[in-house]
Design a protein around this motif. Structure first.
Motif, mmCIF file in Angstrom:
data_model
loop_
_atom_site.group_PDB
_atom_site.id
_atom_site.type_symbol
_atom_site.label_atom_id
_atom_site.label_comp_id
_atom_site.label_asym_id
_atom_site.label_seq_id
_atom_site.Cartn_x
_atom_site.Cartn_y
_atom_site.Cartn_z
ATOM 1 N N LEU A 74 -2.900 11.363 3.220
ATOM 2 C CA LEU A 74 -4.202 10.965 2.664
ATOM 3 C C LEU A 74 -4.226 10.962 1.135
ATOM 4 O O LEU A 74 -4.850 10.103 0.517
ATOM 5 N N CYS A 75 -3.523 11.931 0.518
ATOM 6 C CA CYS A 75 -3.730 12.130 -0.920
ATOM 7 C C CYS A 75 -2.481 11.783 -1.726
ATOM 8 O O CYS A 75 -1.379 11.680 -1.195
ATOM 9 N N SER A 128 -13.110 5.588 4.436
ATOM 10 C CA SER A 128 -14.438 6.204 4.358
ATOM 11 C C SER A 128 -14.315 7.678 3.976
ATOM 12 O O SER A 128 -13.315 8.326 4.316
ATOM 13 N N ALA A 129 -15.343 8.190 3.325
ATOM 14 C CA ALA A 129 -15.379 9.615 3.001
ATOM 15 C C ALA A 129 -15.231 10.402 4.302
ATOM 16 O O ALA A 129 -15.882 10.093 5.291
ATOM 17 N N GLY A 130 -14.353 11.400 4.295
ATOM 18 C CA GLY A 130 -14.175 12.232 5.484
ATOM 19 C C GLY A 130 -12.943 11.875 6.299
ATOM 20 O O GLY A 130 -12.412 12.710 7.025
ATOM 21 N N TYR A 131 -12.490 10.608 6.229
ATOM 22 C CA TYR A 131 -11.306 10.184 6.987
ATOM 23 C C TYR A 131 -10.118 11.060 6.600
ATOM 24 O O TYR A 131 -10.003 11.398 5.437
ATOM 25 N N PRO A 132 -9.232 11.470 7.480
ATOM 26 C CA PRO A 132 -9.071 11.077 8.888
ATOM 27 C C PRO A 132 -9.851 11.956 9.862
ATOM 28 O O PRO A 132 -9.590 11.912 11.059
ATOM 29 N N GLY A 139 -12.675 4.508 9.877
ATOM 30 C CA GLY A 139 -12.030 5.396 8.917
ATOM 31 C C GLY A 139 -11.371 4.590 7.817
ATOM 32 O O GLY A 139 -11.695 4.684 6.628
ATOM 33 N N ARG A 140 -10.415 3.749 8.224
ATOM 34 C CA ARG A 140 -9.818 2.836 7.249
ATOM 35 C C ARG A 140 -10.704 1.597 7.246
ATOM 36 O O ARG A 140 -10.870 0.929 8.272
ATOM 37 N N GLY A 187 -18.542 6.684 -1.668
ATOM 38 C CA GLY A 187 -17.668 7.703 -1.077
ATOM 39 C C GLY A 187 -16.276 7.185 -0.755
ATOM 40 O O GLY A 187 -15.509 7.873 -0.084
ATOM 41 N N HIS A 188 -15.951 5.969 -1.194
ATOM 42 C CA HIS A 188 -14.657 5.416 -0.792
ATOM 43 C C HIS A 188 -13.506 6.250 -1.341
ATOM 44 O O HIS A 188 -13.584 6.813 -2.429
ATOM 45 N N LYS A 189 -12.462 6.288 -0.543
ATOM 46 C CA LYS A 189 -11.321 7.155 -0.854
ATOM 47 C C LYS A 189 -10.084 6.265 -0.858
ATOM 48 O O LYS A 189 -9.894 5.466 0.061
ATOM 49 N N TYR A 190 -9.274 6.362 -1.893
ATOM 50 C CA TYR A 190 -8.005 5.627 -1.888
ATOM 51 C C TYR A 190 -6.964 6.389 -2.687
ATOM 52 O O TYR A 190 -7.295 7.250 -3.501
ATOM 53 N N ARG A 191 -5.711 6.084 -2.437
ATOM 54 C CA ARG A 191 -4.632 6.731 -3.180
ATOM 55 C C ARG A 191 -4.342 5.952 -4.446
ATOM 56 O O ARG A 191 -4.357 4.718 -4.443
#
Ligand code: AMP
Ligand code: GLY
Length: 410
Positions: free
Chosen positions: A208-209, A326-330, A366-367, A396-400
């Motif tokens: 994830l990170c 999405s925020a919270g994934y996975p 999630g994705r 809240g989007h999350k990306y590397r």
């Protein structure tokens, strides 16, 4: 050619884009697709195998491409072939290379295909034996489909024991594996069961990170090609791909379709981490845009058993995809958040977990989407992708931020 793609994610969106660029496609449908794919291609709801067959017969569909593993594991490819349809996907029996890790490991052991040493666990005392023989860290895996989330790496006997219980409680068998050290890369074999050709290498970023930390996901980004893997191609083809296809023929399950080979490049050479019975997601989003050969030509070669005659060519550019989750994934994640995308980047966006609402597209998975960009070098593809990413937003989007930085290559 009239084509039906089965599936609803970014991989299927990439497949549709790639088919659409083939000169000979007259009709293209995605079932069920998603609200984002539907902005570009007709999406149809087909609720069961009978409806898919009826649709194909009514529309005179020439080719069905099954994107995800689940329908393959449930026998869709077999049912469609029995109805005399042309299908790109292995049979349910051949898909055991993905759906049963126990089957895949045993086949590799029998044919001396390089992979991690393993134990198939059916009782607690076998776990103790596995801990002693294989040492720590120890990898524990669910034996069936787990959407990339069925792997636990235990660093001591207590962790191994609770991982075993968690996986066994899901009702599936459990495999214990030796922990492989090295760097990971994916390769795809296009095969009619006898002949095969391999694609460019791709690198997924599963954690994830940044810097490969955090929990495992379905994949947070990818790039292709991976030049560092090229020196291993011949060895992978001769010691892994050719013997596995031969072994599948020998047991009466020729493998026809796309075979995903997940590899760890170790100090002793490439070893198989897993096989999948399909393109990877998000690897398809970077491999397919690099195709110079039309996807329709590749599929015809697979169904007509002419892969030996296929002229498979790739562009010399690099493709890089960054996934927005999405925020919270996975784990548990938020849904229904409005998505904003500037028009000028729409052609670079491939949609996964999205739905339509009065407010336009909203998150529904999630994705959520991925942005794929091409560049003449990896650095350029990275630069373009992250610049374009500024034009895509949802709360809240999350990306590397480190896709393609190659910190994970030894
Ligand atoms: P799998 O579902 O088998 O692909 O495993 C998911 C991820 O777990 C892989 O992509 C690796 O990062 C990690 N993994 C799986 N098996 C091993 C292994 N034997 N040694 C080290 N890492 C592994
Ligand atoms: N990207 C990993 C997978 O498709 O299984």
């Amino acid at each position: 050619m009239k084509v039906l793609i089965i599936g609803s994610g970014g991989r299927e969106h990439a497949l549709a884009r790639s088919f659409a660029q083939s000169g000979n496609i007259s009709e293209l449908y995605v079932a069920p697709g998603n609200a984002g794919i539907a902005l570009q291609f007709p999406c149809v709801e087909l609720f069961c195998t009978e409806q898919i067959i009826a649709f194909c017969q009514n529309r005179q569909i020439d080719l069905v491409f099954i994107g995800p593993e689940k329908p393959i594991s449930e026998g869709l490819s077999d049912a469609l072939r029995a109805a005399s349809l042309n299908v790109v996907a292995p049979s349910m029996a051949a898909a055991r290379l993905e759906t049963s890790k126990g089957f895949a490991k045993e086949l590799m052991l029998c044919h001396r295909i390089p992979t991690a040493k393993y134990y198939k666990l059916s009782k607690d005392d076998e776990l103790n034996q596995a801990c002693q023989e294989l040492g720590f860290p120890l990898v524990l895996k669910a034996d069936g489909l787990a959407a990339g989330k069925g792997v636990i790496i235990a660093s001591n006997p207590e962790e191994a024991s609770s991982a075993y219980l968690a996986l066994a409680n899901n009702g599936q068998g459990v495999i214990a594996e030796e922990y492989l050290t090295g760097w990971e890369v994916s390769l795809f074999a296009i095969t009619d069961g006898v002949s095969f050709q391999t694609t460019v290498f791709a690198q997924d970023h599963k954690q994830l990170c940044d810097h490969d930390t955090g929990p495992n996901t379905g994949g947070m980004g990818a790039y292709a090609p991976v030049p560092e893997a090229e020196p291993y191609r011949r060895e992978i083809e001769t010691r892994i791909v050719a013997p596995v296809l031969q072994a599948m023929r020998d047991i009466g399950c020729p493998y026809q379709g796309i075979l995903y080979i997940g590899l760890m490049i170790t100090k002793d050479g490439p070893k198989v981490v897993e096989f999948n019975c399909r393109w990877g997601d998000p690897e398809a989003q970077v491999v397919l845009p690099l195709l110079e050969t039309e996807l329709s030509e590749i599929c015809s070669a697979i169904v007509n058993c002419e892969v030996d005659k296929l002229k498979l060519r790739f562009k010399t550019t690099t493709a890089l995809a960054v996934v927005l989750a999405s925020a919270g994934y996975p784990f548990e994640y938020q849904q229904g958040t409005p998505i904003h995308i500037a028009n000028q980047v729409m052609d670079k966006v491939l949609f996964s977990g999205v739905a339509a609402s009065e407010k336009g597209l909203v998150t529904a998975g999630g994705r959520v989407l991925c942005l794929t960009c091409l560049g003449s070098t990896l650095a350029e593809a990275r630069e373009i992708a992250y610049q374009n990413l500024k034009l895509v937003h949802f709360e809240g989007h999350k990306y590397r931020k480190d896709i393609g930085l190659r910190t994970n290559l030894i």
